[in-house]
Write an enzyme that holds these catalytic residues in place. Sequence first.
Site, short mmCIF file in Angstrom:
data_model
loop_
_atom_site.label_atom_id
_atom_site.label_comp_id
_atom_site.label_asym_id
_atom_site.label_seq_id
_atom_site.Cartn_x
_atom_site.Cartn_y
_atom_site.Cartn_z
N GLU A 303 -37.29 13.73 -42.93
CA GLU A 303 -38.65 13.24 -42.73
C GLU A 303 -38.76 12.01 -41.85
OE1 GLU A 303 -37.19 11.59 -46.78
OE2 GLU A 303 -36.96 13.43 -45.61
N HIS A 327 -43.01 20.36 -46.36
CA HIS A 327 -42.29 19.34 -47.13
C HIS A 327 -42.09 18.08 -46.29
CE1 HIS A 327 -39.49 18.12 -50.40
NE2 HIS A 327 -38.90 17.45 -49.42
N GLU A 328 -41.57 18.24 -45.08
CA GLU A 328 -41.30 17.06 -44.25
C GLU A 328 -42.59 16.36 -43.85
OE1 GLU A 328 -38.35 16.30 -44.51
OE2 GLU A 328 -37.67 18.28 -45.14
N HIS A 331 -43.87 14.21 -46.66
CA HIS A 331 -43.18 12.94 -46.78
C HIS A 331 -43.92 11.80 -46.06
CE1 HIS A 331 -39.49 13.16 -49.03
NE2 HIS A 331 -39.09 14.26 -48.41
N GLU A 350 -38.90 12.68 -53.53
CA GLU A 350 -38.73 14.13 -53.42
C GLU A 350 -39.60 14.93 -54.38
OE1 GLU A 350 -37.48 15.18 -50.91
OE2 GLU A 350 -36.18 13.55 -50.22
N ASP A 406 -26.10 9.88 -52.74
CA ASP A 406 -26.33 11.29 -52.41
C ASP A 406 -26.43 12.15 -53.66
OD1 ASP A 406 -26.23 10.51 -49.80
OD2 ASP A 406 -24.36 11.55 -49.31
N TYR A 414 -36.24 16.91 -56.88
CA TYR A 414 -37.24 17.70 -56.18
C TYR A 414 -38.13 18.48 -57.14
CZ TYR A 414 -34.59 17.00 -51.81
OH TYR A 414 -33.97 16.46 -50.72
#
Length: 637
Positions: A303, A327-328, A331, A350, A406, A414
């Site tokens: 994003e 989705h992006e 963001h 997310e 990560d 999500y």
Amino acid sequence: MRFLKPAFIGIIGLPLVLSLSACGDKNKAKNGAKSQSVHKIVKDDKFTYANYDEVQVSHLDLNLDVNFDDKVLDGTAVLTVKKLNSAADKIVLDTKDLEIMMVKVENHGEFKPVRFTLANYDEMLGSELTIPLSKNSGRISIAYKTSPKAEGLQWLDPEQTAGKKKPYLFSQAQTINARTIAPLQDTPAVRMTYSATLRVPDGLLPLMSAEQNGKDANGEYHFKMPQPIPSYLLAIAVGDIKFKAINDHIGVYAEQYILDAATKEFEETPRMEEATARLYGPYRWNRYDLIVLPPSFPFGGMENPRLSFMTPTLIAGDKSLTNVVAHELAHSWSGNLVTNANWRDAWLNEGFTSYVENRIMEELYGEKRAVMEQVLGLQGLTRDIADAARPELTHLKLPADLGHPDDAFTLVAYKKGQFFLRFLEQRYGRKKFDPFLKSYFDHFAFKSITTEDFLGYLQDNLAKENPGKVSKAEIDAWVYGPGLPDTFVPPQSDAFDKVFATYQKWDKGEIKASDIETKDWTTHEWLHFLNSMNRTYSTDKYKDLDDAFHLTGTQNAEIAFAWYMQAIKGNYAAVDTDLEDFLMSVGRGKFIYRLYGALAKNENSLKIGKKVYAKARSGYHPIAQRRIDAIFAKTEK
């Protein structure tokens, strides 16, 4: 244990080069950013060395040569800093695998060399860079060079691109790889504006997550990001890149071979933006462009503001995978506009974005598609919950001992996050929840917050105005409890019920694959059918499906992935050649991590996996290499 490298102390102005790789409000203006202010916050991010509770970087100015021969960025970073503690006598920055060649600190308008300390190297965090500050310090100039092995940068040789004639560079700074691109405070708790000047080889076009201000008479390209962003949204791409407009402020960048197809695939992006703005307030970033990166890009999308990075695996020809675009784009409200201050709170980025994404899909394509995507998301979430190493990793608020940032990016962040917001929507009703969410984005615009900030805002507003709808215990179960709580209401898809009934008949041998009517199936129905195959079959059974529908070698990446996962599980060797081709040509982690993981589960397929990976590894992004190396390392124990 993390491997530590020796500390170094340098005095800049002397010919000393330190190589870590060798030693290791709403907008008052039209476009949206509030006037930036640096505010005192509690330091609560263990994945940064930065003393951002005392001093914060408010602006970053980069002046860099993009050197493809040596695969480095080489130049200077000028940081504008503001003291939160007037007594602070130093600033601590994050670096990883950077050569720091000169540091100067401004006093009364003049830059002078200073001594700096580059401390012990940590395999995950890199090295803290400590720079002394005087009472009047305002800017810091750092001459530096990146490493060819920088995890946040991938340098592609011409033969690794579609055109085969020119090289390519792209970055991936999330979560903590911005420190491999520039020395800065690499934490989402700190927001900064940035500007940049880049020099690139002739014939290549550079782009950044910023206003693209073009090339001047000297051949230098200039960029400006006036809205404050966290460091992980710093982004760069350089290559043989072309552009095609969709409308006056949305367009697509890509290599020529895929430009027309990508523009057609993404042509409904303006409708997505309009739908989101109706629900949650105006788009505040001026332009919204997309760039389709080479196949080695390890994510579906990233994003980066004003310029979302996208994988070519989304180009299916039927717009069936454009939920990733939604989705992006989403963001731009959840994540970029309102940002998690700590990776333990990744669901604020997310989960909110997955919820907004699904609402966009419903607005554009109807409830049927939105619900199918909810069910597919639940399937993945259920798997990730079951696979979690410990229950705390299935909480929305992740534990303080999270091993790597990560690790926050499972479907818990999500999809559990999405379903929590859906739970709140169900309890309060959309007529109340939508205005609340819009006010949330406006209230926290261009700020970094924690889970507790959101819960406080929820309590002070929606909950206070609508007492008795949701209890604290119910919220705690979602946020601080494992898995899916008792209050979760699973989505139900009539379309998927029909698909599953058909699957059961085929599973039991009541019908052959050729008897299945699929002409009206979307990618979503196919994925549900393939994901329903919860046992192994004879070779003839897999061949029955393959002969009827030509699944092996399909160009739809999502369907191919789901089919190859089933084929590996059932030792269906007929896919081996096409599976290898897929793994050699696709670098998206969503696919390759699980495929290599499945191949590593038994002795025969493990040999295939290792053989393919040995050939494919050099073409994968460093992030992907690290993840897959770890998969095969486990098989050596």
